[in-house]
Structures are given as C-alpha cells and as structure tokens.
Design a protein around this motif. Structure first.
Motif, PDB file in Angstrom:
ATOM      1  N   ASP A 154      44.302  33.952  48.321  1.00 57.63           N
ATOM      2  CA  ASP A 154      43.057  33.535  48.955  1.00 57.63           C
ATOM      3  C   ASP A 154      42.191  32.687  48.025  1.00 57.63           C
ATOM      4  OD1 ASP A 154      43.526  34.959  51.415  1.00 57.63           O
ATOM      5  OD2 ASP A 154      43.132  36.798  50.296  1.00 57.63           O
ATOM      6  N   VAL A 155      42.190  33.039  46.744  1.00 60.76           N
ATOM      7  CA  VAL A 155      41.371  32.321  45.768  1.00 60.76           C
ATOM      8  C   VAL A 155      42.183  32.124  44.498  1.00 60.76           C
ATOM      9  CG1 VAL A 155      39.142  32.251  44.574  1.00 60.76           C
ATOM     10  CG2 VAL A 155      39.354  33.575  46.691  1.00 60.76           C
ATOM     11  N   ARG A 156      42.022  30.946  43.892  1.00 57.11           N
ATOM     12  CA  ARG A 156      42.610  30.679  42.575  1.00 57.11           C
ATOM     13  C   ARG A 156      41.486  30.420  41.584  1.00 57.11           C
ATOM     14  NH1 ARG A 156      48.068  29.518  42.256  1.00 57.11           N
ATOM     15  NH2 ARG A 156      49.139  29.557  44.268  1.00 57.11           N
ATOM     16  N   GLY A 157      41.651  30.972  40.395  1.00 55.78           N
ATOM     17  CA  GLY A 157      40.635  30.784  39.377  1.00 55.78           C
ATOM     18  C   GLY A 157      41.239  30.491  38.026  1.00 55.78           C
ATOM     19  N   ILE A 158      40.484  29.793  37.199  1.00 49.87           N
ATOM     20  CA  ILE A 158      40.895  29.498  35.833  1.00 49.87           C
ATOM     21  C   ILE A 158      39.873  30.108  34.892  1.00 49.87           C
ATOM     22  CG2 ILE A 158      41.363  27.707  34.120  1.00 49.87           C
ATOM     23  CD1 ILE A 158      42.129  25.838  36.379  1.00 49.87           C
ATOM     24  N   ASP A 159      40.336  31.020  34.067  1.00 52.42           N
ATOM     25  CA  ASP A 159      39.487  31.647  33.058  1.00 52.42           C
ATOM     26  C   ASP A 159      39.664  30.848  31.766  1.00 52.42           C
ATOM     27  OD1 ASP A 159      38.126  33.216  31.267  1.00 52.42           O
ATOM     28  OD2 ASP A 159      39.036  35.105  31.907  1.00 52.42           O
ATOM     29  N   THR A 160      38.587  30.211  31.319  1.00 55.20           N
ATOM     30  CA  THR A 160      38.673  29.323  30.148  1.00 55.20           C
ATOM     31  C   THR A 160      38.463  30.063  28.826  1.00 55.20           C
ATOM     32  OG1 THR A 160      36.326  28.760  30.391  1.00 55.20           O
ATOM     33  CG2 THR A 160      37.930  27.332  31.487  1.00 55.20           C
TER      34      THR A 160
ATOM     35  N   PHE B 232      40.670  33.785  24.555  1.00 53.66           N
ATOM     36  CA  PHE B 232      41.438  34.989  24.279  1.00 53.66           C
ATOM     37  C   PHE B 232      42.039  35.602  25.539  1.00 53.66           C
ATOM     38  CE2 PHE B 232      38.548  34.688  20.650  1.00 53.66           C
ATOM     39  CZ  PHE B 232      39.441  34.815  19.589  1.00 53.66           C
ATOM     40  N   ARG B 233      41.210  35.796  26.559  1.00 53.03           N
ATOM     41  CA  ARG B 233      41.702  36.477  27.750  1.00 53.03           C
ATOM     42  C   ARG B 233      42.011  35.510  28.884  1.00 53.03           C
ATOM     43  NH1 ARG B 233      35.944  37.564  28.488  1.00 53.03           N
ATOM     44  NH2 ARG B 233      35.260  36.461  30.369  1.00 53.03           N
ATOM     45  N   GLY B 234      41.830  34.213  28.667  1.00 54.57           N
ATOM     46  CA  GLY B 234      41.910  33.222  29.734  1.00 54.57           C
ATOM     47  C   GLY B 234      43.291  33.053  30.346  1.00 54.57           C
ATOM     48  N   GLY B 235      43.336  32.303  31.412  1.00 50.97           N
ATOM     49  CA  GLY B 235      44.577  32.034  32.113  1.00 50.97           C
ATOM     50  C   GLY B 235      44.294  31.659  33.561  1.00 50.97           C
TER      51      GLY B 235
END
Length: 358
Positions: free
Chosen positions: A84-90, A93-96
């Motif tokens: 339903d939703v796509r996100g990018i964690d910048t 260390f924990r991003g992806g």
C-alpha cells in the motif's frame, strides 16, 4: 460425595452464545492497566480508524511515515502487488527501502497475511524491510513467524500511540469530544450513593480457539455441591452469587461474582478454563495463549490484572487460580496453575464431585 448430573451433559453449548463472548477489540486485553474508562476511549479511537475510507486510511499511514522522517510513495491500487505504501528511510544506520501494507481489521490478522507480506518482501528486489499495520492485533503464531525476519507488526493500540506521539491528535477529536460530553453529563447529575455490585471476573486470551470458563465454589478443596459448579450447562449457583455472563464488553468470557453474597462457610472460589472437546475432539489448551484475568470490583476502583501462563498441548483444561477468604473476610487471588489432561471432568473430580458417565 455429590454425583454431578450436569457434567455428563458437557456437550453442545450453543455456538452463537460462544461467539457472542468474543466481541470486537480483543486486543485491548494487552492494556495492562485495564482501566475501564481508558479501554472505552481506546475502543472509540479504533472505531474512528475503522470508519475511515480505505484510501484515507492509507494516506494517514503515509503521513505518519513522513512525520517519522521517511520519504513516502503511495502505490497505485491496480498494481500494488500487496503493497500500500513504499518508504525510504534515509537514516545511515537503520535506513533502507520499506514496503508497508495496511489492514483495517476488526478481528485478529490471520497468519497467512503475514506470510504473504514476507513473500512479497522476498521477491521485491528494492525492499529491505516490510511493515504490516492493522487496527486490530496479531496472534502469537504471527509474532513467532516474524522472529528474525525483516518484518515489523504494528497493532491497533501501537498505531494509535504512534499517531498521537507524532501529532495526529485531530484524528481522534471525535473520541475526545465524546468522552468530554460523557464527563459533562455525569457532572450535571446529582451525587448518588453507588450500591455495591458483583465483581466482574473477565478472562482474555489470544488466538481464535474457543474455551470455556468455569468456577467452583468450595470449602477448602471440596466443592460445596454439583450445583455450585458454574459452567455453560449450569449458569449460576442456586443463590446467584456466581453467574456466567455472555458478551460482556471485550471479554472472551465473564463471571459475575458477588463475594459478599457467598455463604459464610465458603472460603474458596476456583477458576478453570477448558477446551471444547465435545464439539472439537482434538482441541487442547495449546491455543490458550497470553491469558489474563481482569477483576473489576467497582466503578470507582481500578481493575486488577493477573497475567497467567499459556496452556499446554497435553491438557484439555487448566486451573487458572483461586480466590481465598482470609480470617477477616477479605478475598485474595492466588495464581495456582494446574493442567488436566482429562479436561473439566478431571478438574471437577479433583474437587470432590463425582461425575456420571454419559
């Protein structure tokens, strides 16, 4: 020794009555304070989320992700592939890349939905993590499945908490206004003396399996009589001091206990949970997970919560604990777990009742 003529009719409790005991928002059993006003408010908050348009709900989750620092993209419904939703964690260390699925459910999310999302994650070359968000809850098998996997489960209570933490208080304005209106209405009423009422003993557990609650009124370790065994074939003691109730709020099962009305020579009340082996011969206590007893003693007192051990596959009934009356007349609960491979019959015999064969 009393001979029980009721126990040999253990079978065929009304299925609709059983289902009536399992009402909406069973996940509220995880609220460890179990304060009734707080539970009612949380129910209203979750009802607001459930009443939202599906697209509006997805957008709300996307806005929450943005508030948490992610770059967000809503997927097209025609080609979302279960996402339903796509996100990018910048975050370095924990991003992806995160794929999110939202489910406005009333009942426990089935484990198949969790497995399907994990399958989507494995076949998505860009994604590094998956999140499943729901307005309800997840069962123990779902939590066990995601252990060690890049999948996060967010239940309804956690979602409400995240929304409030990140400033989305306007979503719950209606619930707050309703609570304020109720408080104002109560304030306008003249003060009255609240009469004593029976305590409510609520039983909660996770999962979809059906279980029965039973109570034995005893003198020491001996039941008073077979009429003092309260279960689905005998819904009340002769004096009405202990009664079985269906469909009380979010409880899976409920007993009303008027401790003051119990006979003076009675000093013990034993609480038992049992599997429905008559309708489901293979049933065991294995599905009796995360059990908790909640004792509501009055409108002006906080409820007491007693978390208990899970059931075992080797048993078809288990004693959850007992209430004992001390010399001053006060009652105190003691968790006293015991398993019974022979089910409710074996438990009853252990307390001095003789059971007729069917």
């Amino acid at each position: 020794m009393s001979r029980s003529r009721k126990l040999h009719r253990l079978g065929n409790p009304d299925a609709d009555e059983r289902r009536a005991q399992r009402v909406l928002f069973r996940h509220l059993r995880d609220d460890t304070t179990a304060e009734r006003g707080r539970m009612a408010k949380r129910v209203r908050e979750l009802q607001l989320l459930l009443s939202m348009d599906p697209v509006e709900f997805e957008r709300l989750v996307a806005r929450l992700m943005e508030a948490m620092g992610l770059k967000v993209e809503l997927t097209a419904r025609s080609r979302d592939g279960g996402v339903d939703v796509r996100g990018i964690d910048t975050d370095p260390f924990r991003g992806g890349n995160v794929i999110v699925q939202v489910k406005r459910y009333r009942d426990t999310v089935p484990p198949s939905a969790v497995r399907d999302l994990y399958g989507t994650l494995r076949h998505d070359e860009a994604a590094t993590k998956a999140v499943l968000v729901t307005t309800s809850r997840f069962g123990p098998s779902s939590h066990q499945f995601v252990t060690g996997k890049a999948v996060t489960l967010i239940n309804g209570s956690e979602l409400v908490g995240l929304l409030k933490h990140h400033g989305f208080h306007e979503v719950f304005t209606a619930a707050q206004e309703e609570s304020a209106a109720e408080a104002a209405g109560l304030a306008e009423l003249p003060a009255i003396e609240v009469a004593a009422e029976p305590a409510r003993l609520l039983l909660h557990w996770t999962g979809e399996e059906e279980y029965d609650i039973a109570a034995l009124v005893c003198r020491g370790n001996v039941a008073v009589s077979d009429d003092h065994l309260v279960f689905y074939n005998n819904g009340s003691t002769p004096d009405g001091s202990v009664r079985l109730v269906s469909g009380y709020q979010d409880a899976d099962a409920c007993l009303l206990v008027d401790f003051d009305a119990l006979p003076a020579d009675v000093d013990r009340l034993v609480v038992i949970a049992a599997a429905d082996t008559e309708n489901h011969p293979d049933a065991t206590m294995a599905g009796f997970a995360g059990p908790a007893l909640i004792l509501e003693t009055g409108v002006d007192q906080d409820a007491a919560v007693m978390h208990l051990a899970d059931g075992a596959e080797t048993n078809t009934a288990m004693r959850l604990g007992r209430f004992d009356r001390d010399a001053s007349g006060d009652w105190e609960f003691t968790p006293a777990l015991a398993g019974y491979p022979g089910g409710l019959r074996q438990a009853v015999v252990a307390y001095g009742l003789e059971v007729e064969e069917a």
